[in-house]
Design an enzyme around this catalytic site. Structure first.
Site, short mmCIF file in Angstrom:
data_model
loop_
_atom_site.label_atom_id
_atom_site.label_comp_id
_atom_site.label_asym_id
_atom_site.label_seq_id
_atom_site.Cartn_x
_atom_site.Cartn_y
_atom_site.Cartn_z
N ARG A 9 67.97 35.33 8.16
CA ARG A 9 67.00 34.25 8.46
C ARG A 9 67.05 33.20 7.35
O ARG A 9 67.01 32.00 7.60
CB ARG A 9 65.59 34.84 8.60
CG ARG A 9 65.42 35.70 9.85
CD ARG A 9 63.97 36.11 10.09
NE ARG A 9 63.43 37.01 9.09
CZ ARG A 9 63.51 38.34 9.11
NH1 ARG A 9 64.10 38.94 10.14
NH2 ARG A 9 62.98 39.08 8.15
N LYS A 65 50.79 23.34 9.39
CA LYS A 65 50.74 23.28 10.86
C LYS A 65 49.88 24.41 11.42
O LYS A 65 49.90 25.51 10.88
CB LYS A 65 52.15 23.40 11.43
CG LYS A 65 52.18 23.35 12.97
CD LYS A 65 53.54 23.67 13.54
CE LYS A 65 53.50 24.99 14.31
NZ LYS A 65 54.75 25.27 15.03
N GLU A 101 48.12 20.72 16.39
CA GLU A 101 48.97 20.94 17.56
C GLU A 101 48.22 21.66 18.68
O GLU A 101 48.17 22.90 18.69
CB GLU A 101 50.22 21.75 17.17
CG GLU A 101 51.15 22.01 18.35
CD GLU A 101 52.43 22.76 17.98
OE1 GLU A 101 52.57 23.19 16.82
OE2 GLU A 101 53.29 22.90 18.86
N LYS A 122 50.38 16.67 16.89
CA LYS A 122 51.61 17.19 17.50
C LYS A 122 51.29 17.66 18.92
O LYS A 122 50.94 18.82 19.14
CB LYS A 122 52.16 18.35 16.66
CG LYS A 122 53.39 19.03 17.28
CD LYS A 122 54.11 19.90 16.26
CE LYS A 122 55.24 20.66 16.91
NZ LYS A 122 56.13 21.29 15.94
P1 13P Z 1 59.50 23.41 20.03
O1 13P Z 1 59.92 21.99 19.77
O2 13P Z 1 60.66 24.36 20.20
O3 13P Z 1 58.47 23.50 21.10
O4 13P Z 1 58.82 23.92 18.70
C1 13P Z 1 57.96 23.07 18.04
C2 13P Z 1 56.89 23.86 17.41
O5 13P Z 1 56.78 23.87 16.21
C3 13P Z 1 55.97 24.61 18.26
O6 13P Z 1 54.86 24.98 17.51
#
Ligand code: 13P
Length: 339
Positions: free
Chosen positions: A47, A137, A178, A220
């Site tokens: 990873r 995030k 998000e 987001k």
């Molecule tokens: P994706 O663009 O693959 O949806 O991932 C973005 C992300 O950080 C989701 O939390």
């Protein structure tokens, strides 16, 4: 600079012209699942090697303003012993950190989830800042069906997003907020629009109630698109129109930038749709990307555990395409240019 000035400057840097965010914050479980798709063994070292391959892609900082990391990665050293956060800094990329602990079943709401991670968050944020993080995030997940999401699910998740954002700012870290409406399902684009409206409205109500500085966040969201199993898929023109009208209605102009998730769209789809929005112009916020899969595929497949230079070229191609899209200069011709 005051604390607010620092937050505002960081948020602006995250959505700077021509740049977007690389979401590389897959949990160990999700990363293992993604690796398994291509027969790659998932270990702490593999990873690390994979993330290091991306962060050392030559010139990645030209297209990528920040990278979102997972807890394991932000604590890791690169193969040569330098800290991963320093590899990013040397590349001109801001280190960010996913601070939620995942979407868990929401009590009394079968099929729905609440994103957890508020307990002890203040202390974790202080530690991440010490390690070198500049932003954070938190992802709320809203599934769509005829009955879902419930008001209960939207409200509890928005409340948690508000609490998280306020704590992140208190720690001097820009929160990426998000509220993701999933594209899985057979719902049509109008249903996605209705749910996205409710999610954004409730999330901004909560951020305002919890005294979040809107100039110091990055939103987001999902794009407003048809469910993946919907027989009629909206065109990119429709997606651009519906996404922008929804954002215009519910996202205050103080927000410096909106960085879309890709959510299962291919890199080409996500770029086509982002480009269509940016070309319409006249928007109060920067529009850009915070893609995970749409940046990492097909680089991950090509890497396969060891093909570093080819995988970096593939990542840089997707990053350049995404940068063109967020500048309204993406085209099929650019897409076909040699990888
Ligand atoms: P994706 O663009 O693959 O949806 O991932 C973005 C992300 O950080 C989701 O939390």
């Amino acid at each position: 600079m005051t604390d607010s000035d620092t937050l505002i400057a960081t948020a602006k840097a995250m959505v700077a012209p021509g740049k977007g965010i690389l979401a590389a914050d897959e949990s160990i479980k999700t990363c293992t699942k993604r690796f398994a798709e291509f027969g790659i063994e998932s270990t702490e070292t593999s990873r690390r090697d994979y993330r290091e391959m991306m962060f050392r892609a030559p010139g990645v900082g030209e297209y990528v303003s920040g990278a979102i990391l997972y807890d394991e990665t932000i604590r890791q050293n690169a193969a040569d012993g330098s800290r991963i956060v320093d590899v990013l800094k040397d590349a001109g990329v801001l280190p960010g950190i996913k601070v939620d602990t995942g979407a868990k079943p929401l009590a009394g709401a079968p099929g729905e989830t609440i994103t957890e991670g508020l307990d002890g968050l203040r202390d974790r944020l202080a530690e991440y800042r010490e390690i070198g993080a500049r932003f954070t995030k938190w992802r709320a997940v809203l599934s769509v069906s005829d009955e879902m999401p419930s008001r209960y699910c939207i409200e509890t998740n928005a409340h948690a997003l508000g609490r998280y954002a306020a704590l992140a700012q208190e720690a001097g870290l820009v929160p990426i907020v998000e509220p993701e409406v999933l594209m899985i399902g057979n719902h049509d684009v109008q249903r996605c629009r209705a749910v996205t409206e409710q999610a954004l409205q409730t999330t901004f109500e909560q951020m305002s109630a919890q005294r979040v500085l809107l100039e110091g966040i990055v939103l987001k969201p999902n794009m407003v698109i048809s469910g993946s199993d919907c027989p009629r898929q909206a065109t990119s023109d429709e997606i651009a129109e519906l996404t922008l009208s929804t954002l215009r209605e519910f996202v205050p102009p103080e927000v410096p930038g909106i960085a879309f998730l890709s959510g299962g769209q291919t890199g080409e789809e996500a770029c086509t749709n982002l480009d269509a929005m940016v070309r319409r112009g006249g928007l109060p916020w920067e529009l850009t990307y915070s893609f995970g899969r749409a940046l990492q595929y097909p680089s991950l497949e090509i890497w396969g555990g060891s093909n570093v230079a080819e995988a970096q070229a593939a990542l840089l191609h997707r990053a350049r395409m995404s940068s063109l899209a967020r500048s309204g200069r993406y085209s099929a011709g650019e897409e076909r240019a040699a990888v």
